[in-house]
Design an enzyme around this catalytic site. Sequence first.
Site, PDB file in Angstrom:
ATOM      1  N   ASP A 185       0.591  -1.316  -0.180  1.00 14.71           N
ATOM      2  CA  ASP A 185      -0.311   0.035  -0.443  1.00 14.71           C
ATOM      3  C   ASP A 185       0.798   1.383   0.232  1.00 14.71           C
ATOM      4  OD1 ASP A 185      -1.358  -2.366   0.659  1.00 14.71           O
ATOM      5  OD2 ASP A 185      -1.794  -0.947   2.570  1.00 14.71           O
ATOM      6  N   GLN A 235       4.370   0.724   2.295  1.00 21.68           N
ATOM      7  CA  GLN A 235       4.856  -0.605   3.145  1.00 21.68           C
ATOM      8  C   GLN A 235       5.054  -1.212   2.556  1.00 21.68           C
ATOM      9  OE1 GLN A 235       2.086  -2.088   5.755  1.00 21.68           O
ATOM     10  NE2 GLN A 235       2.547  -0.645   6.024  1.00 21.68           N
ATOM     11  N   TYR A 268       2.127  -1.126   9.961  1.00 20.58           N
ATOM     12  CA  TYR A 268       1.518  -0.439   8.829  1.00 20.58           C
ATOM     13  C   TYR A 268       0.550   0.068   8.589  1.00 20.58           C
ATOM     14  CZ  TYR A 268      -0.034  -6.113   9.259  1.00 20.58           C
ATOM     15  OH  TYR A 268       0.919  -7.638   9.077  1.00 20.58           O
ATOM     16  N   ARG A 283      -7.309  -1.814  11.597  1.00 20.66           N
ATOM     17  CA  ARG A 283      -6.576  -0.925  10.981  1.00 20.66           C
ATOM     18  C   ARG A 283      -6.567   0.445   9.694  1.00 20.66           C
ATOM     19  NH1 ARG A 283      -6.324  -5.767   9.856  1.00 20.66           N
ATOM     20  NH2 ARG A 283      -6.525  -6.646   6.757  1.00 20.66           N
ATOM     21  N   ASP A 284      -5.385   0.759   9.558  1.00 15.27           N
ATOM     22  CA  ASP A 284      -4.899   1.763   8.376  1.00 15.27           C
ATOM     23  C   ASP A 284      -5.985   3.032   8.641  1.00 15.27           C
ATOM     24  OD1 ASP A 284      -4.254  -0.800   7.771  1.00 15.27           O
ATOM     25  OD2 ASP A 284      -5.936  -0.750   6.126  1.00 15.27           O
ATOM     26  N   GLU A 331     -10.991  -2.438   4.357  1.00 13.53           N
ATOM     27  CA  GLU A 331      -8.809  -2.197   4.525  1.00 13.53           C
ATOM     28  C   GLU A 331      -8.858  -0.978   4.005  1.00 13.53           C
ATOM     29  OE1 GLU A 331      -6.162  -6.038   4.898  1.00 13.53           O
ATOM     30  OE2 GLU A 331      -7.219  -5.528   3.221  1.00 13.53           O
TER      31      GLU A 331
HETATM   32  C1  FRU Z   1      -3.937  -3.484   2.895  1.00 16.25           C
HETATM   33  C2  FRU Z   1      -3.182  -3.693   4.399  1.00 16.25           C
HETATM   34  C3  FRU Z   1      -3.679  -3.583   4.739  1.00 16.25           C
HETATM   35  C4  FRU Z   1      -2.304  -3.404   6.076  1.00 16.25           C
HETATM   36  C5  FRU Z   1      -1.454  -3.586   5.012  1.00 16.25           C
HETATM   37  C6  FRU Z   1      -0.458  -4.225   5.731  1.00 16.25           C
HETATM   38  O1  FRU Z   1      -3.292  -4.014   1.994  1.00 16.25           O
HETATM   39  O2  FRU Z   1      -3.643  -5.576   4.418  1.00 16.25           O
HETATM   40  O3  FRU Z   1      -4.824  -3.223   5.708  1.00 16.25           O
HETATM   41  O4  FRU Z   1      -1.973  -2.049   6.715  1.00 16.25           O
HETATM   42  O5  FRU Z   1      -1.498  -4.166   3.892  1.00 16.25           O
HETATM   43  O6  FRU Z   1       0.762  -3.793   4.953  1.00 16.25           O
END
Ligand code: FRU
Length: 489
Positions: free
Chosen positions: A52, A68, A111, A179-180, A233
């Site tokens: 991401d 990421q 993350y 998350r996120d 997500e």
């Molecule tokens: C989406 C995800 C997010 C998470 C990240 C981890 O691709 O699964 O939800 O924060 O990738 O790398």
Amino acid sequence: MRAKEDFASYYEKKEDWTEKIEALEQTAQQTARMDDWRLSYHLMPPVGWLNDPNGLCRFKGEYHVFYQYSPFVVEGGSKYWGHYKSRDLIHWENCPVMLYPEQAWDLHGVYSGSALVEDDVMYLYYTGNVKQPGEHDFIHSGREHNTALAVSKDGVTVDKEVLLLNNSAYPSDLTCHVRDPKVFAYDGKYYMVLGARTNTDIGQVLVWESDDKYNWKYINRLCTEKPFGFMWECPDLFELDGQWILVVSPQGIERQTYHYQNVYTCGYFPLYGDFRNKDVKLGEFRELDYGFDFYAPQTFEDGARRILIGWMGMPDAEYSNPTVARGWQHCLTFPRELVWNKEKEQLEQRPIEEREALYRNEVLYRVAGEMFVPCPTASEIVIDNHSDAFCMEYDKTFCLEWEDGCLRLLYMPESYGRTVRNLKVDHLESLQILFDSTSVEIFVNGGEAVVSARYYPNGQRALQISGVCDVRLTEFKDPCQCIDGKTLF
Ligand code: FRU
């Protein structure tokens, strides 16, 4: 939360990581020069794995793209925040990794998250992933998803990191998957959206409010009337031309012939009502992309425009990328400007105009029947269609055909598992296609629909076009031919 000492085997000092990653990136740069699958104007990891885009922002006159990053494991291991910056979204400088899994709240991965820029300070909100030892499914137990903040005054080093929320702060009907964070300022306050999975496997978005960027209050949730997937997500919430829009990447949507063809989906809901009120309604969900490789996009505002960058990849896909054998995997999309089409109530995406700085030779073709057209490694092809059937075949690799209201991207064998993707297009007026060495992004009818995918050529870099159409082919300069020193590519 567990003490750092419990993780002695995972925990390394940041200085050790910095050195190791820099050495790895330097070695990779030598081989990268010989790797004709590396992209020319798309961001990719210097080495290892990328997913991401994170923390997209403009800060003190420069654009920042974090992502990421798993430099040590090309198939994706513990996540760091890799970092590129740019003055023009075309020429990029590779910066040192910004966030490492080094705090007790993020030991198993820093993350995804977002950036808020205020008074020349960069606030990076992210999820700290921690896995507890023992027998767990890591959904209902055994996982911490902590919401944390890193503050930076110069945009390349972190001055302080703080933990803001842990699982006990989240509503009790949720699993550990929360998350996120995407954070934005609005109406004199700050708001944060978080993606969540409930105990009954329903995807939702949580809305939080703050007066000071540090203390957060849970105020609302955004969800559909009927369940739509088990997890949402990477939420993003913004107003565009008077319309509020919620972008999410839902997981667990049943595949259909023309929709949701990938293992996970990605799209948006128009919002009706105030996102802070219980009675806010989510409108019809629309997909942002119909290709094989598009997920977890993020947007940011740059003056009068809103720009979207997505991950050109797909988690848990049944297809793969042969670049793994060359020590790297995945890339980001070229930045796209978002436009809200009021009449059709839909988002349109257009590759940002900065690409024109890369234009060199332009050639025009008029096709009536069949014609071979060369396809330079990095190029843009604009097609104005004048007939009721169209086909474009990329030599021995894939075919894009439109007939009977269906646009179909059909890969030939040896495509590492990629097969076919279909979308309904009643009238094909135009196609704008961005080619890079191993990526293709197809903007249909002015960006009403987009199809993004990776491809690995099996034949010549050439197209066979059949139909009646006007074709404008523009070759791109390689951005590394006009660098000012430190650009990686
Ligand atoms: C989406 C995800 C997010 C998470 C990240 C981890 O691709 O699964 O939800 O924060 O990738 O790398």
